[in-house]
Scaffold this motif. Structure first.
Motif, PDB file in Angstrom:
ATOM      1  N   GLN A  94      -4.330  34.903  -5.473  1.00  0.00           N
ATOM      2  CA  GLN A  94      -5.442  35.542  -5.323  1.00  0.00           C
ATOM      3  C   GLN A  94      -6.023  36.270  -6.621  1.00  0.00           C
ATOM      4  O   GLN A  94      -7.259  36.471  -6.973  1.00  0.00           O
ATOM      5  CB  GLN A  94      -5.714  36.776  -4.152  1.00  0.00           C
ATOM      6  CG  GLN A  94      -6.686  37.491  -3.880  1.00  0.00           C
ATOM      7  CD  GLN A  94      -7.792  36.582  -3.536  1.00  0.00           C
ATOM      8  OE1 GLN A  94      -7.751  35.635  -2.713  1.00  0.00           O
ATOM      9  NE2 GLN A  94      -9.195  36.921  -3.743  1.00  0.00           N
ATOM     10  N   LYS A  95      -4.957  37.047  -7.129  1.00  0.00           N
ATOM     11  CA  LYS A  95      -5.314  37.677  -8.472  1.00  0.00           C
ATOM     12  C   LYS A  95      -5.849  36.739  -9.560  1.00  0.00           C
ATOM     13  O   LYS A  95      -6.874  37.035 -10.322  1.00  0.00           O
ATOM     14  CB  LYS A  95      -4.051  38.405  -9.072  1.00  0.00           C
ATOM     15  CG  LYS A  95      -3.597  39.674  -8.145  1.00  0.00           C
ATOM     16  CD  LYS A  95      -2.459  40.229  -8.905  1.00  0.00           C
ATOM     17  CE  LYS A  95      -1.586  41.189  -8.045  1.00  0.00           C
ATOM     18  NZ  LYS A  95      -0.600  41.693  -8.395  1.00  0.00           N
ATOM     19  N   LYS A 106      -7.482  34.039  -8.919  1.00  0.00           N
ATOM     20  CA  LYS A 106      -8.686  33.651  -8.546  1.00  0.00           C
ATOM     21  C   LYS A 106      -9.882  34.548  -8.910  1.00  0.00           C
ATOM     22  O   LYS A 106     -10.922  34.501  -9.461  1.00  0.00           O
ATOM     23  CB  LYS A 106      -8.850  33.263  -7.071  1.00  0.00           C
ATOM     24  CG  LYS A 106      -8.348  31.951  -6.448  1.00  0.00           C
ATOM     25  CD  LYS A 106      -8.294  32.100  -4.930  1.00  0.00           C
ATOM     26  CE  LYS A 106      -7.558  30.810  -4.359  1.00  0.00           C
ATOM     27  NZ  LYS A 106      -7.668  30.661  -2.903  1.00  0.00           N
ATOM     28  N   GLU A 107      -9.489  35.909  -8.642  1.00  0.00           N
ATOM     29  CA  GLU A 107     -10.390  37.076  -9.005  1.00  0.00           C
ATOM     30  C   GLU A 107     -10.304  37.212 -10.638  1.00  0.00           C
ATOM     31  O   GLU A 107     -11.750  37.640 -10.792  1.00  0.00           O
ATOM     32  CB  GLU A 107      -9.770  38.334  -8.283  1.00  0.00           C
ATOM     33  CG  GLU A 107      -9.979  38.205  -6.909  1.00  0.00           C
ATOM     34  CD  GLU A 107      -9.243  39.480  -6.394  1.00  0.00           C
ATOM     35  OE1 GLU A 107      -8.522  40.107  -7.120  1.00  0.00           O
ATOM     36  OE2 GLU A 107      -9.129  39.897  -4.881  1.00  0.00           O
ATOM     37  N   SER A 108      -9.478  36.877 -11.454  1.00  0.00           N
ATOM     38  CA  SER A 108      -9.640  37.126 -12.795  1.00  0.00           C
ATOM     39  C   SER A 108     -10.185  35.919 -13.514  1.00  0.00           C
ATOM     40  O   SER A 108     -10.738  35.956 -14.608  1.00  0.00           O
ATOM     41  CB  SER A 108      -8.141  37.100 -13.114  1.00  0.00           C
ATOM     42  OG  SER A 108      -7.575  36.156 -13.237  1.00  0.00           O
TER      43      SER A 108
END
Length: 260
Positions: free
Chosen positions: A241-242, A244-246
């Motif tokens: 998830q990190k 994807k967000e970054s």
């Protein structure tokens, strides 16, 4: 004489203790080494995982980059084991590998045997054939022999098509073998994941392909597989998830699809 004897005993005792201290220090050092996680994959699926023999013998690709990024963040060393695709889930079930990253689609059948992470990539099916085959639609597969990779989601798709039209489905362990069967005339066509198929089309003008349009394409999403109940599933999901967000995950995909 006894005095010298006792002195000798004391020297030997101190030497032994010092040796034990060194041993304990070395053991502590070993304990501080990173734990190794074993990733199972099938390195015939460029650009997700493959061996570029021109550059060496290492397995490279999208899935390898994702695995390296996540395991490094979690403090693990990464070891990669290459095997046939149909052996990956059994390897998870027998604890021969800790997780699988191999362009593996999430299906209800597989979810009965393993746990999956969140989807990191959604794939499409492509029908590949010789450029002069005349195959332009799914209906053109009528009466034809279609090749697929054993135990892949494309095999399931081919069997689904075979329920509606007369198609003979045959499988092989590796994508390269499926392509070779097309070129040799033993297969009329094959169903392969589109990004992988495009790699073969770019290298061989004698091949052609078209994507099968589907309403529920998101069901073909790729995810990381783990043994049932593995604590790694949640940990990997958090890091995924990190990424994807970054934007790091997108950078990896662009690197391999467009850059290399």
């Amino acid at each position: 004489m006894k005095k010298w004897f006792y002195l000798l005993i004391m020297v030997l005792t101190f030497s032994l203790l010092a040796s034990c201290g060194t041993s304990n220090s070395e053991s502590k050092s070993d304990e501080e080494k990173k734990e190794v996680l074993v990733m199972g994959t099938s390195a015939d699926y460029a650009p997700f995982e493959y061996i570029d023999t021109a550059k060496g013998s290492d397995i490279i690709g999208i899935d390898v980059d994702i695995a390296k990024a996540i395991t490094e963040r979690l403090g693990y060393e990464l070891e990669i084991q290459d095997m046939d695709f149909n052996g990956l889930i059994p390897a998870l079930q027998s604890n021969k590998v800790d997780f699988v990253l191999a362009g593996m689609s999430v299906t209800p059948e597989r979810k009965e045997s393993v746990d999956f992470s969140d989807v990191y990539y959604s794939a499409k099916h492509m029908i590949v054939s010789k450029a002069d085959s005349g195959i332009q639609t799914v209906e053109d597969l009528e009466g034809k022999t279609v090749g697929v990779q054993l135990a892949s989601v494309q095999e399931e798709k081919a069997n689904e098509i075979a329920e509606t039209i007369n198609v003979t489905v045959e499988n092989r362990n590796r994508i390269s073998e499926v392509i070779q069967e097309i070129k040799s005339g033993r297969f009329d066509a094959a169903i392969i994941e589109d990004s992988v198929a495009k790699g073969y089309l770019e290298k061989d003008a004698d091949l052609q392909g078209f994507v099968i349009e589907e309403e529920n394409a998101e069901e073909n999403g790729y995810a990381i597989a783990f043994p049932k109940g593995s604590e790694l599933t949640e940990k990997f999901n958090e890091e995924l998830q990190k990424m994807k967000e970054s934007g790091e995950l997108e950078e990896i995909l662009v690197k391999w699809f467009d850059g290399e």
